[in-house]
Design a protein around this motif. Structure first.
Motif, PDB file in Angstrom:
ATOM      1  N   CYS A   1      50.871  39.153  46.028  1.00 40.82           N
ATOM      2  CA  CYS A   1      51.363  37.821  47.292  1.00 40.82           C
ATOM      3  C   CYS A   1      52.277  37.747  48.098  1.00 40.82           C
ATOM      4  CB  CYS A   1      51.205  37.281  45.507  1.00 40.82           C
ATOM      5  SG  CYS A   1      49.775  37.453  44.170  1.00 40.82           S
TER       6      CYS A   1
ATOM      7  N   ILE B   1      43.478  40.937  36.889  1.00 40.75           N
ATOM      8  CA  ILE B   1      42.783  40.755  38.197  1.00 40.75           C
ATOM      9  C   ILE B   1      41.421  42.093  39.487  1.00 40.75           C
ATOM     10  CG2 ILE B   1      42.902  39.965  40.727  1.00 40.75           C
ATOM     11  CD1 ILE B   1      44.376  37.923  38.542  1.00 40.75           C
TER      12      ILE B   1
ATOM     13  N   ARG C   1      40.500  42.745  42.624  1.00 37.87           N
ATOM     14  CA  ARG C   1      40.700  42.611  43.945  1.00 37.87           C
ATOM     15  C   ARG C   1      40.300  43.378  45.211  1.00 37.87           C
ATOM     16  NH1 ARG C   1      45.284  39.311  44.765  1.00 37.87           N
ATOM     17  NH2 ARG C   1      46.864  38.759  43.321  1.00 37.87           N
ATOM     18  N   SER C   2      39.330  43.122  45.917  1.00 39.93           N
ATOM     19  CA  SER C   2      38.581  43.702  47.361  1.00 39.93           C
ATOM     20  C   SER C   2      38.647  42.535  48.870  1.00 39.93           C
ATOM     21  CB  SER C   2      37.408  44.098  46.426  1.00 39.93           C
ATOM     22  OG  SER C   2      36.874  44.671  47.696  1.00 39.93           O
TER      23      SER C   2
ATOM     24  N   ALA D   1      39.349  37.403  45.197  1.00 42.72           N
ATOM     25  CA  ALA D   1      40.008  38.158  43.372  1.00 42.72           C
ATOM     26  C   ALA D   1      40.009  37.519  42.390  1.00 42.72           C
ATOM     27  CB  ALA D   1      41.677  37.490  43.304  1.00 42.72           C
TER      28      ALA D   1
ATOM     29  N   SER E   1      34.662  45.103  38.887  1.00 41.38           N
ATOM     30  CA  SER E   1      34.747  45.949  39.757  1.00 41.38           C
ATOM     31  C   SER E   1      33.816  46.014  40.341  1.00 41.38           C
ATOM     32  CB  SER E   1      35.865  46.417  39.319  1.00 41.38           C
ATOM     33  OG  SER E   1      36.013  47.694  39.062  1.00 41.38           O
TER      34      SER E   1
ATOM     35  N   ALA F   1      33.830  41.123  49.606  1.00 40.93           N
ATOM     36  CA  ALA F   1      34.879  40.710  49.819  1.00 40.93           C
ATOM     37  C   ALA F   1      34.299  41.000  51.475  1.00 40.93           C
ATOM     38  CB  ALA F   1      36.093  42.202  50.070  1.00 40.93           C
TER      39      ALA F   1
END
Length: 250
Positions: free
Chosen positions: A64, A146, A148-149, A153, A174, A182
């Protein structure tokens, strides 16, 4: 140290019961959590502890773009590498209360109960965000699992009740929501400027984007089949409908 390990010892949570009666853990699931996404880019974040758990928290903060500072007498090889390359600042010593000054967020990831309590209490005095790993009563925020892609998120929280369940959910989510979602987020973002400049109200913009996301053909299926050009063409056709429609209703 998990919260359950304090039973029968001096209470250290916000209830200050004297001797721990585990009421903080029993009531944990009854406390609603305010779910949010915090912008950490350039903000100073402190991680106390240099082991594997500290590494995990540091890497999450680096994702981040946070300004990460680690305080620990010793760190593992990966954290040492981050420090050597300048990705983080490592203070090779024990924690001091002043380490919390001018800091936005703190995470305590040590095996020393007294240090963890000191981090929590110092942060609370400063009205800071603080997380003590695996001790929910000493946290004022909990770190979700989390997925993430790209820009996508997805956060999964069990309110601290079961990290193992959160990990299972992360794995399953996922598998269900990955690269195609995404890609759709990126494609839709390309048209946000047009929508804000052309569609006069929030409701108009909402209807435009929901018409695409929930449209027929399904945009996710088009992306999965390698038909992004067709999706982009459909979006342009939909955009072409709006000026006329808005003009007719004026």
């Amino acid at each position: 140290m998990p919260a359950q390990a304090f039973e029968g010892r001096e209470c250290v949570c916000q209830f200050r019961r004297g001797i721990c009666d585990q009421s903080c853990v029993r009531d944990m699931l009854e406390t609603p959590l305010y779910m949010t996404a915090i912008k950490l880019k350039g903000r100073r974040c402190l991680v106390v502890g240099g082991g594997d758990v500290g590494l995990e928290k540091v890497e999450g903060l680096l994702l981040c773009d946070a300004d990460v500072r680690v305080v620990a007498p010793r760190v593992g090889s990966e954290l040492a590498k981050y420090a050597a390359e300048g990705s983080i600042t490592w203070e090779q010593r024990t924690f001091h209360d002043g380490d919390l000054d001018n800091t936005f967020l703190a995470i305590a990831a040590t095996s020393d109960t007294e240090v963890n309590i000191a981090v929590c209490e110092g942060a609370e005095r400063r009205a800071m965000l603080v997380n003590v790993v695996d001790v929910p009563p000493l946290c004022n925020f909990i770190l979700p699992a989390i997925v993430r892609s790209g820009p996508l998120a997805i956060a999964i929280s069990t309110a601290g009740a079961s990290p193992a369940l959160a990990k299972r959910m992360k794995r399953e989510i996922s598998q269900s929501f990955g690269e195609p979602y995404a890609r759709l987020a990126v494609i839709l973002n390309d048209h946000r400027g047009w929508a804000k400049g052309t569609l006069p109200t929030y409701q108009d913009r909402k209807e435009f984007f929901e018409g695409i996301v929930n449209g027929d053909p399904d945009p996710i299926e088009l992306i999965k089949r390698g038909r992004e050009d067709e999706l982009r063409r459909l979006i342009e056709e939909r955009k072409a409908q709006y000026p006329a429609a808005l003009g007719a209703s004026a």
